[in-house]
Write a protein that holds these residues in place. Structure first.
Motif, PDB file in Angstrom:
ATOM      1  N   VAL A 100       0.839  -1.105   0.101  1.00 32.57           N
ATOM      2  CA  VAL A 100      -0.041  -0.090   0.053  1.00 32.57           C
ATOM      3  C   VAL A 100       0.907   1.166   0.093  1.00 32.57           C
ATOM      4  CG1 VAL A 100      -1.627   1.278   1.231  1.00 32.57           C
ATOM      5  CG2 VAL A 100      -1.782  -1.331   1.181  1.00 32.57           C
ATOM      6  N   ILE A 101       0.704   2.104  -0.886  1.00 31.84           N
ATOM      7  CA  ILE A 101       1.517   3.418  -0.992  1.00 31.84           C
ATOM      8  C   ILE A 101       0.719   4.419   0.070  1.00 31.84           C
ATOM      9  CG2 ILE A 101       2.163   5.596  -2.249  1.00 31.84           C
ATOM     10  CD1 ILE A 101       2.917   2.326  -3.326  1.00 31.84           C
ATOM     11  N   PRO A 102       1.422   4.864   1.162  1.00 30.81           N
ATOM     12  CA  PRO A 102       1.032   5.597   2.347  1.00 30.81           C
ATOM     13  C   PRO A 102      -0.026   6.887   1.576  1.00 30.81           C
ATOM     14  CG  PRO A 102       3.267   5.081   2.589  1.00 30.81           C
ATOM     15  CD  PRO A 102       3.052   4.634   1.323  1.00 30.81           C
ATOM     16  N   GLY A 103      -1.013   6.965   2.257  1.00 34.76           N
ATOM     17  CA  GLY A 103      -1.894   8.090   1.686  1.00 34.76           C
ATOM     18  C   GLY A 103      -2.585   8.050   0.537  1.00 34.76           C
ATOM     19  N   SER A 164      -8.800   9.633   2.321  1.00 35.73           N
ATOM     20  CA  SER A 164      -9.912  10.424   3.065  1.00 35.73           C
ATOM     21  C   SER A 164      -9.711   9.837   4.593  1.00 35.73           C
ATOM     22  CB  SER A 164     -11.052  10.518   2.388  1.00 35.73           C
ATOM     23  OG  SER A 164     -11.711   9.318   2.311  1.00 35.73           O
ATOM     24  N   GLY A 165      -9.654   8.711   4.661  1.00 36.56           N
ATOM     25  CA  GLY A 165      -9.566   8.148   5.991  1.00 36.56           C
ATOM     26  C   GLY A 165     -11.024   7.372   6.064  1.00 36.56           C
ATOM     27  N   SER A 166     -12.124   7.952   5.518  1.00 33.24           N
ATOM     28  CA  SER A 166     -13.486   7.500   5.822  1.00 33.24           C
ATOM     29  C   SER A 166     -13.745   6.706   4.595  1.00 33.24           C
ATOM     30  CB  SER A 166     -14.434   8.682   5.915  1.00 33.24           C
ATOM     31  OG  SER A 166     -15.528   8.289   5.845  1.00 33.24           O
ATOM     32  N   GLY A 167     -13.662   5.450   4.524  1.00 31.22           N
ATOM     33  CA  GLY A 167     -14.341   4.317   3.830  1.00 31.22           C
ATOM     34  C   GLY A 167     -12.961   3.965   2.639  1.00 31.22           C
ATOM     35  N   ASP A 174      -1.208  10.647   5.720  1.00 35.20           N
ATOM     36  CA  ASP A 174      -0.029   9.584   5.562  1.00 35.20           C
ATOM     37  C   ASP A 174       0.581   9.954   4.289  1.00 35.20           C
ATOM     38  OD1 ASP A 174      -1.000   8.206   8.001  1.00 35.20           O
ATOM     39  OD2 ASP A 174      -2.079   6.880   6.884  1.00 35.20           O
ATOM     40  N   LEU A 175       0.359  10.683   3.522  1.00 33.77           N
ATOM     41  CA  LEU A 175       0.990  11.015   2.278  1.00 33.77           C
ATOM     42  C   LEU A 175       2.379  11.604   2.518  1.00 33.77           C
ATOM     43  CD1 LEU A 175      -1.740  13.243   0.351  1.00 33.77           C
ATOM     44  CD2 LEU A 175      -0.846  10.859  -0.418  1.00 33.77           C
TER      45      LEU A 175
END
Length: 192
Positions: A100-103, A164-167, A174-175
């Protein structure tokens, strides 16, 4: 009289022998044909020569705005060949990321199958946010083939979004700036 009797007996024996020789033939005959059908489960991404894609974001020009996606990519096609087994009526294709690429949320959508294929082609899922866990992108594949190469099978559309952190898998906080972060997307065809 003996001569006629002997002659008649010899004629009957000859007739019986001739009938015996022809008894193997009739007005019908048959034989068997052995047929072998291999079980097949193959998947690939086309065009093979250029299946590695690069996508990115554009920096905002106004303070207070987020980074924005530079565009989507729909240059890739998923091809598969399937001959189902007796015990499994259908197959699926799953997809996952190795990292997973952060953010960043990496999204993929598979279109309905088009091109020169035939058989029981699969049904695509809704857009997926890729993660390290397998997710079903195509379901209900029976004995089928999509056709080979670009413009055959399921067209894949990739999109990125800052998390977005949501869903989503990622969160904007985290970018991290990077010139090129790489994630490998793996597609697997398997029995249900």
């Amino acid at each position: 009289m003996k001569k006629h009797k002997l002659s008649a007996i010899l004629s009957l024996i000859a007739l019986a022998f001739a009938t015996q020789l022809n008894a193997q033939d009739s007005n019908t005959d048959n034989h068997t044909i052995g047929i072998t059908i291999p079980e097949v489960a193959l998947v690939d991404i086309e065009p093979a020569a250029s299946k590695n894609i690069t996508m990115g974001f554009t920096a905002p020009t106004e303070a207070g705005l987020p980074i924005t996606l530079t565009g989507t990519n729909n240059t890739l096609w998923m091809n598969y060949s399937s001959i189902k087994s007796v015990t499994d009526a259908t197959r699926t294709v799953s997809v996952k990321l190795d990292a997973v690429i952060p953010g960043v949320d990496i999204k993929v959508t598979a279109a309905a199958a088009t091109g020169s294929g035939a058989g029981t082609l699969g049904t695509p899922s809704a857009q997926l946010i890729l993660s390290a866990a397998d997710q079903t992108i195509i379901s209900g594949i029976g004995s089928a083939y999509t056709g080979d190469g670009a413009n055959n099978g399921h067209n894949l559309t990739y999109a990125l979004s800052p998390g977005s952190g949501s869903g989503s898998v990622a969160a904007y906080e985290d970018l991290e700036a990077t010139t090129t972060a790489v994630a490998t997307v793996t597609y697997t065809i398997s029995d249900n």
